[in-house]
Write a protein that holds these residues in place. Structure first.
Motif, short mmCIF file in Angstrom:
data_model
loop_
_atom_site.label_atom_id
_atom_site.label_comp_id
_atom_site.label_asym_id
_atom_site.label_seq_id
_atom_site.Cartn_x
_atom_site.Cartn_y
_atom_site.Cartn_z
N ALA A 95 0.83 -1.20 0.00
CA ALA A 95 0.00 0.00 0.00
C ALA A 95 0.86 1.25 0.00
O ALA A 95 0.58 2.21 -0.72
N CYS A 96 1.92 1.23 0.78
CA CYS A 96 2.82 2.38 0.84
C CYS A 96 3.43 2.66 -0.52
O CYS A 96 3.43 3.81 -0.99
N LEU A 97 3.92 1.62 -1.15
CA LEU A 97 4.60 1.82 -2.43
C LEU A 97 3.62 2.23 -3.51
O LEU A 97 3.97 3.02 -4.39
N ARG A 98 2.43 1.71 -3.45
CA ARG A 98 1.40 2.16 -4.39
C ARG A 98 1.17 3.66 -4.23
O ARG A 98 1.06 4.40 -5.20
N ARG A 99 1.08 4.08 -2.99
CA ARG A 99 0.86 5.50 -2.72
C ARG A 99 2.04 6.34 -3.20
O ARG A 99 1.86 7.40 -3.81
N VAL A 100 3.23 5.87 -2.93
CA VAL A 100 4.41 6.62 -3.34
C VAL A 100 4.43 6.77 -4.86
O VAL A 100 4.72 7.84 -5.40
N GLN A 101 4.08 5.68 -5.54
CA GLN A 101 4.04 5.72 -7.00
C GLN A 101 3.03 6.76 -7.48
O GLN A 101 3.31 7.55 -8.39
N ARG A 102 1.89 6.78 -6.83
CA ARG A 102 0.87 7.75 -7.21
C ARG A 102 1.34 9.18 -6.92
O ARG A 102 1.14 10.09 -7.73
N LEU A 103 2.01 9.36 -5.80
CA LEU A 103 2.50 10.69 -5.44
C LEU A 103 3.51 11.19 -6.47
O LEU A 103 3.60 12.37 -6.76
N ARG A 104 4.25 10.25 -7.04
CA ARG A 104 5.18 10.63 -8.10
C ARG A 104 4.40 11.01 -9.35
O ARG A 104 4.72 12.01 -10.01
N GLU A 105 3.38 10.24 -9.66
CA GLU A 105 2.61 10.48 -10.88
C GLU A 105 1.89 11.83 -10.85
O GLU A 105 1.86 12.54 -11.86
N ILE A 106 1.32 12.16 -9.73
CA ILE A 106 0.57 13.42 -9.66
C ILE A 106 1.48 14.61 -9.37
O ILE A 106 1.01 15.74 -9.29
N GLY A 107 2.77 14.35 -9.23
CA GLY A 107 3.71 15.46 -9.09
C GLY A 107 3.89 15.97 -7.67
O GLY A 107 4.54 16.98 -7.45
N ALA A 108 3.28 15.29 -6.71
CA ALA A 108 3.49 15.69 -5.32
C ALA A 108 4.95 15.46 -4.95
O ALA A 108 5.57 16.25 -4.26
N ILE A 109 5.49 14.34 -5.45
CA ILE A 109 6.94 14.13 -5.40
C ILE A 109 7.49 14.57 -6.75
O ILE A 109 7.23 13.93 -7.77
N GLU A 110 8.19 15.67 -6.76
CA GLU A 110 8.68 16.20 -8.03
C GLU A 110 9.82 15.36 -8.58
O GLU A 110 9.88 15.04 -9.75
N ARG A 111 10.77 15.06 -7.72
CA ARG A 111 11.87 14.18 -8.11
C ARG A 111 12.63 13.74 -6.88
O ARG A 111 12.36 14.20 -5.77
N GLU A 112 13.57 12.82 -7.08
CA GLU A 112 14.37 12.30 -5.98
C GLU A 112 15.83 12.47 -6.35
O GLU A 112 16.25 12.01 -7.44
N VAL A 113 16.54 13.12 -5.49
CA VAL A 113 17.91 13.48 -5.83
C VAL A 113 18.88 13.12 -4.72
O VAL A 113 18.49 12.98 -3.57
N ALA A 114 20.14 12.98 -5.10
CA ALA A 114 21.21 12.76 -4.13
C ALA A 114 21.84 14.09 -3.76
O ALA A 114 22.09 14.92 -4.63
N ILE A 115 22.04 14.29 -2.48
CA ILE A 115 22.74 15.49 -2.01
C ILE A 115 24.22 15.15 -1.95
O ILE A 115 24.65 14.26 -1.22
N ILE A 116 25.01 15.86 -2.76
CA ILE A 116 26.44 15.60 -2.85
C ILE A 116 27.19 16.53 -1.91
O ILE A 116 26.89 17.72 -1.84
N SER A 117 28.14 15.99 -1.20
CA SER A 117 28.97 16.81 -0.32
C SER A 117 29.62 17.94 -1.10
O SER A 117 30.25 17.70 -2.13
N PRO A 118 29.50 19.19 -0.62
CA PRO A 118 30.06 20.33 -1.34
C PRO A 118 31.57 20.19 -1.55
O PRO A 118 32.09 20.59 -2.58
N GLN A 119 32.24 19.62 -0.57
CA GLN A 119 33.69 19.41 -0.71
C GLN A 119 33.98 18.55 -1.92
O GLN A 119 34.82 18.89 -2.75
#
Lengths: 154, 154
Positions: free
Chosen positions: B36-60
């Motif tokens: 159920a969680c993953l179904r919801r996450v997938q939907r949240l991605r589809e409707i744009g609630a989750i815009e994208r998923e990114v890695a935060i790179i150390s500034p150094q």
DNA sequence: AATGAAATTAAGTAGCT
DNA sequence: AGCTACTTAATTTCATT
């Protein structure tokens, strides 16, 4: 032990834009096997080159539609005063980033609120105190994330 | 169709901090089954609630050790002037965010460079032009991401 | 020391009640 | 929504360079 080669750089650059790519996709892009890519990604996480991986939530959905930049002037005092304030602000839901800066201001905050009225309340609660000498609000009309390409190192 | 309930909000809040959680972990945290969680996450991605998923790179590691806030004043001109500049800056590797703002300045940039000298070069190339009336640089000594908890809505 | 290929384990997805 | 089976991806093992 924690040397970063050009494959690693390529992987970081890919994941910086999209952290949900599979080993196969990464392999395609960098020219290594999926296993090798994922091994490297894991190492990059371990050594802290990848600090974390987060989802960017739509501001509308997050219910924070108004964005502001706030320049705070802190009255002179104990040296740890700014750090104390920084921690205080970091705990607030409306505060998304805190910059400790040079110049006229001491701290710059990015603040996101549900409405301008919510922001007005926010300022009354948090900025009218002995800890804040003065503050200036800049309203953000629109904001854009820049998505740097491979990086022409300046 | 794209209504967000309290389970969705909880998921967004979890993924905002750590997008690499498994369905099982999410299930544990929100009180639903993994599927159920993953179904919801997938939907949240589809409707744009989750815009994208990114890695935060150390500034150094990213080799960008100097961070600056730049307040740009744009001379009056065609209405699309600011948008043209915005696009131009968005393409530069050193520019990480662009704010279109009200007040004395028109644009505020966050800029990251390998060194102050690199930034000096950067300003010479990009700010000494007919398009920029004046600019003011604020040096960031330290910056902090705020990590809001469930969000005491203001 | 690190890679690639194969095998194992775990996760994500889809169908059904 | 939950459960279960299916599919795909991630992880580990191992032989190789």
């Amino acid at each position: 032990m924690d040397a970063i080669d050009s494959f690693d750089r390529k992987l970081l650059d890919l994941l910086r834009h999209d952290a949900r790519q599979t080993g196969r996709q990464l392999a395609e892009a960098v020219g290594l096997s999926p296993a090798a890519c994922l091994r490297r990604v894991q190492r990059l996480r371990e050594i802290g080159a990848i600090e974390r991986e987060v989802a960017i939530i739509s501001p509308q959905v997050a219910g924070q539609t108004v964005k502001l930049l706030v320049m705070l002037v802190i009255p002179p005092g104990k040296p740890d005063r700014i750090d104390r304030l920084r921690r205080k602000f970091a705990a607030l839901a409306q505060v998304t980033t805190i910059y400790h800066v040079t110049g006229k201001a001491d701290l710059v905050l990015t603040v996101e609120c549900a409405s301008m009225e919510a922001y007005a309340n926010f300022t009354e609660v948090h900025f009218y105190s002995e800890d804040i000498a003065s503050f200036e609000t800049i309203v953000v009309l629109r904001s854009y994330d820049a998505h740097p390409e491979p990086a022409p190192k300046a």
